[in-house]
Design a protein around this motif. Sequence first.
Motif, PDB file in Angstrom:
ATOM      1  N   GLY A   1      15.449   4.938 -61.774  1.00  0.00           N
ATOM      2  CA  GLY A   1      15.480   3.518 -62.105  1.00  0.00           C
ATOM      3  C   GLY A   1      14.136   2.960 -62.526  1.00  0.00           C
ATOM      4  N   VAL A   2      13.055   3.618 -62.102  1.00  0.00           N
ATOM      5  CA  VAL A   2      11.714   3.199 -62.512  1.00  0.00           C
ATOM      6  C   VAL A   2      11.095   4.188 -63.496  1.00  0.00           C
ATOM      7  CG1 VAL A   2      11.279   1.791 -60.460  1.00  0.00           C
ATOM      8  CG2 VAL A   2      10.628   4.215 -60.453  1.00  0.00           C
ATOM      9  N   GLY A   3      11.945   5.042 -64.088  1.00  0.00           N
ATOM     10  CA  GLY A   3      11.492   5.920 -65.160  1.00  0.00           C
ATOM     11  C   GLY A   3      10.869   7.243 -64.748  1.00  0.00           C
ATOM     12  N   ILE A   4      11.096   7.673 -63.517  1.00  0.00           N
ATOM     13  CA  ILE A   4      10.545   8.950 -63.059  1.00  0.00           C
ATOM     14  C   ILE A   4      11.624  10.021 -63.155  1.00  0.00           C
ATOM     15  CG2 ILE A   4       9.550  10.208 -61.106  1.00  0.00           C
ATOM     16  CD1 ILE A   4       8.409   7.490 -60.154  1.00  0.00           C
ATOM     17  N   ALA A   5      11.318  11.092 -63.899  1.00  0.00           N
ATOM     18  CA  ALA A   5      12.266  12.189 -64.065  1.00  0.00           C
ATOM     19  C   ALA A   5      12.392  12.967 -62.756  1.00  0.00           C
ATOM     20  CB  ALA A   5      11.801  13.125 -65.173  1.00  0.00           C
ATOM     21  N   CYS A   6      13.623  13.332 -62.378  1.00  0.00           N
ATOM     22  CA  CYS A   6      13.885  14.051 -61.130  1.00  0.00           C
ATOM     23  C   CYS A   6      14.742  15.284 -61.376  1.00  0.00           C
ATOM     24  CB  CYS A   6      14.644  13.171 -60.145  1.00  0.00           C
ATOM     25  SG  CYS A   6      13.753  11.766 -59.550  1.00  0.00           S
ATOM     26  N   SER A   7      14.460  16.311 -60.603  1.00  0.00           N
ATOM     27  CA  SER A   7      15.338  17.477 -60.500  1.00  0.00           C
ATOM     28  C   SER A   7      15.614  17.664 -59.018  1.00  0.00           C
ATOM     29  CB  SER A   7      14.670  18.743 -61.035  1.00  0.00           C
ATOM     30  OG  SER A   7      14.400  18.631 -62.399  1.00  0.00           O
ATOM     31  N   VAL A   8      16.818  18.083 -58.701  1.00  0.00           N
ATOM     32  CA  VAL A   8      17.188  18.306 -57.307  1.00  0.00           C
ATOM     33  C   VAL A   8      17.628  19.752 -57.152  1.00  0.00           C
ATOM     34  CG1 VAL A   8      18.671  17.575 -55.407  1.00  0.00           C
ATOM     35  CG2 VAL A   8      17.907  15.903 -57.091  1.00  0.00           C
ATOM     36  N   ALA A   9      16.999  20.450 -56.218  1.00  0.00           N
ATOM     37  CA  ALA A   9      17.364  21.838 -55.950  1.00  0.00           C
ATOM     38  C   ALA A   9      18.705  21.906 -55.226  1.00  0.00           C
ATOM     39  CB  ALA A   9      16.280  22.506 -55.100  1.00  0.00           C
ATOM     40  N   ASP A  10      19.489  22.917 -55.564  1.00  0.00           N
ATOM     41  CA  ASP A  10      20.720  23.234 -54.832  1.00  0.00           C
ATOM     42  C   ASP A  10      20.468  24.599 -54.198  1.00  0.00           C
ATOM     43  OD1 ASP A  10      23.236  23.525 -53.803  1.00  0.00           O
ATOM     44  OD2 ASP A  10      24.242  23.695 -55.735  1.00  0.00           O
ATOM     45  N   LEU A  11      19.901  24.595 -53.005  1.00  0.00           N
ATOM     46  CA  LEU A  11      19.422  25.823 -52.380  1.00  0.00           C
ATOM     47  C   LEU A  11      20.554  26.803 -52.080  1.00  0.00           C
ATOM     48  CD1 LEU A  11      16.841  24.341 -49.860  1.00  0.00           C
ATOM     49  CD2 LEU A  11      16.433  25.190 -52.182  1.00  0.00           C
ATOM     50  N   PRO A  12      20.312  28.096 -52.339  1.00  0.00           N
ATOM     51  CA  PRO A  12      21.313  29.110 -52.016  1.00  0.00           C
ATOM     52  C   PRO A  12      21.703  29.118 -50.536  1.00  0.00           C
ATOM     53  CG  PRO A  12      19.623  30.049 -53.416  1.00  0.00           C
ATOM     54  CD  PRO A  12      19.155  28.661 -53.036  1.00  0.00           C
TER      55      PRO A  12
ATOM     56  N   ALA B   1      27.134  31.586 -52.300  1.00  0.00           N
ATOM     57  CA  ALA B   1      26.532  32.590 -51.426  1.00  0.00           C
ATOM     58  C   ALA B   1      25.387  32.000 -50.618  1.00  0.00           C
ATOM     59  CB  ALA B   1      26.013  33.757 -52.260  1.00  0.00           C
ATOM     60  N   ALA B   2      25.331  32.334 -49.346  1.00  0.00           N
ATOM     61  CA  ALA B   2      24.219  31.898 -48.511  1.00  0.00           C
ATOM     62  C   ALA B   2      22.992  32.738 -48.839  1.00  0.00           C
ATOM     63  CB  ALA B   2      24.578  32.027 -47.032  1.00  0.00           C
ATOM     64  N   GLY B   3      21.821  32.121 -48.791  1.00  0.00           N
ATOM     65  CA  GLY B   3      20.569  32.814 -49.064  1.00  0.00           C
ATOM     66  C   GLY B   3      19.602  32.592 -47.923  1.00  0.00           C
ATOM     67  N   ASP B   4      18.361  32.994 -48.154  1.00  0.00           N
ATOM     68  CA  ASP B   4      17.321  32.811 -47.148  1.00  0.00           C
ATOM     69  C   ASP B   4      16.144  32.068 -47.769  1.00  0.00           C
ATOM     70  OD1 ASP B   4      15.954  34.685 -48.695  1.00  0.00           O
ATOM     71  OD2 ASP B   4      16.111  36.294 -47.231  1.00  0.00           O
ATOM     72  N   LEU B   5      15.046  31.950 -47.028  1.00  0.00           N
ATOM     73  CA  LEU B   5      13.881  31.215 -47.489  1.00  0.00           C
ATOM     74  C   LEU B   5      13.380  31.734 -48.832  1.00  0.00           C
ATOM     75  CD1 LEU B   5      11.525  29.181 -47.072  1.00  0.00           C
ATOM     76  CD2 LEU B   5      10.364  30.998 -45.800  1.00  0.00           C
ATOM     77  N   HIS B   6      13.355  33.043 -48.988  1.00  0.00           N
ATOM     78  CA  HIS B   6      12.832  33.615 -50.236  1.00  0.00           C
ATOM     79  C   HIS B   6      13.741  33.301 -51.420  1.00  0.00           C
ATOM     80  CE1 HIS B   6       9.658  35.438 -47.964  1.00  0.00           C
ATOM     81  NE2 HIS B   6      10.547  35.935 -47.135  1.00  0.00           N
ATOM     82  N   ASP B   7      15.047  33.339 -51.197  1.00  0.00           N
ATOM     83  CA  ASP B   7      15.993  32.958 -52.250  1.00  0.00           C
ATOM     84  C   ASP B   7      15.818  31.482 -52.612  1.00  0.00           C
ATOM     85  OD1 ASP B   7      17.238  35.522 -52.244  1.00  0.00           O
ATOM     86  OD2 ASP B   7      18.519  34.894 -50.574  1.00  0.00           O
ATOM     87  N   ASP B   8      15.647  30.651 -51.595  1.00  0.00           N
ATOM     88  CA  ASP B   8      15.479  29.221 -51.819  1.00  0.00           C
ATOM     89  C   ASP B   8      14.194  28.939 -52.606  1.00  0.00           C
ATOM     90  OD1 ASP B   8      17.824  28.788 -50.415  1.00  0.00           O
ATOM     91  OD2 ASP B   8      16.808  28.219 -48.554  1.00  0.00           O
ATOM     92  N   ALA B   9      13.099  29.580 -52.204  1.00  0.00           N
ATOM     93  CA  ALA B   9      11.824  29.384 -52.910  1.00  0.00           C
ATOM     94  C   ALA B   9      11.913  29.882 -54.350  1.00  0.00           C
ATOM     95  CB  ALA B   9      10.697  30.091 -52.163  1.00  0.00           C
ATOM     96  N   ALA B  10      12.615  30.979 -54.568  1.00  0.00           N
ATOM     97  CA  ALA B  10      12.774  31.503 -55.933  1.00  0.00           C
ATOM     98  C   ALA B  10      13.515  30.500 -56.811  1.00  0.00           C
ATOM     99  CB  ALA B  10      13.498  32.844 -55.910  1.00  0.00           C
ATOM    100  N   LEU B  11      14.540  29.864 -56.268  1.00  0.00           N
ATOM    101  CA  LEU B  11      15.271  28.864 -57.046  1.00  0.00           C
ATOM    102  C   LEU B  11      14.370  27.681 -57.392  1.00  0.00           C
ATOM    103  CD1 LEU B  11      18.728  27.695 -57.192  1.00  0.00           C
ATOM    104  CD2 LEU B  11      17.089  25.958 -56.468  1.00  0.00           C
ATOM    105  N   VAL B  12      13.567  27.229 -56.438  1.00  0.00           N
ATOM    106  CA  VAL B  12      12.659  26.108 -56.704  1.00  0.00           C
ATOM    107  C   VAL B  12      11.619  26.515 -57.736  1.00  0.00           C
ATOM    108  CG1 VAL B  12      10.934  24.562 -55.673  1.00  0.00           C
ATOM    109  CG2 VAL B  12      13.094  25.003 -54.484  1.00  0.00           C
ATOM    110  N   ARG B  13      11.140  27.742 -57.672  1.00  0.00           N
ATOM    111  CA  ARG B  13      10.179  28.214 -58.690  1.00  0.00           C
ATOM    112  C   ARG B  13      10.823  28.217 -60.076  1.00  0.00           C
ATOM    113  NH1 ARG B  13       5.185  29.977 -57.110  1.00  0.00           N
ATOM    114  NH2 ARG B  13       4.867  31.177 -59.000  1.00  0.00           N
TER     115      ARG B  13
END
Length: 145
Positions: free
Chosen positions: A25-36, A45-57
Motif C-alpha cells: 500500500g505504500v509502494g514496497i515490493a514484497c515476496s513471501v516464502a512458502d517454506l517446505p 512435502a515437509a522439509g527442514d531448515l536447510h530446505d527452507d533456507a534454500a527456498l529463501v535463497r
Amino acid sequence: MAVVLVHGSFLGPWSWRDVVADLEGVGIACSVADLPSGFGGIRDAAGDLHDDAALVRELLDAATEPVVLCGHSYGGAVITEAAAGHPAVRRLVYLCGAMPDAGQSLTDLAPPRAVELGVREAVRWRADGLLELTADSAREALFHD
C-alpha cells in the motif's frame, strides 16, 4: 528496496497477508516464502531448515533490487542461514525471531527452566489435519518471559 517475509513454524504465507497489504500500500515490493517445512501453504512435502533456507535463497537470487529479509519466530533461523554472504541482502529483521548461533538448534534456545524440567514443545493433530502447539507447551517453551 524490496522485502522478503519468512513465516515461523506451524504457519504459512497467509500469516503475512495484512503485512503485505500494508507494505504494498505504500509502494514496497514484497515476496513471501512458502517454506517446505510449513503447514497450510502450497507445498506438500515437509522439509527442514536447510530446505527452507534454500527456498529463501531462491527468492533472493531472483531479487532485482536490495532486500530486507524479515523472519518471524523459526523464520529467524531461516533468514540467518539464507542470508549468509548473499549480495542482495541489506538488512535482517527478526520479528520475535529465533537466532541460534553456529552449532545450536532451536531446542538449545529453550529457556533454562524448560530445559531443567525436560520440557519440549508438544504438538497435537487438529481435526483439520494441521498441527498446533498445546497450550501448556506454548506457555512453558515460548511464552515463559
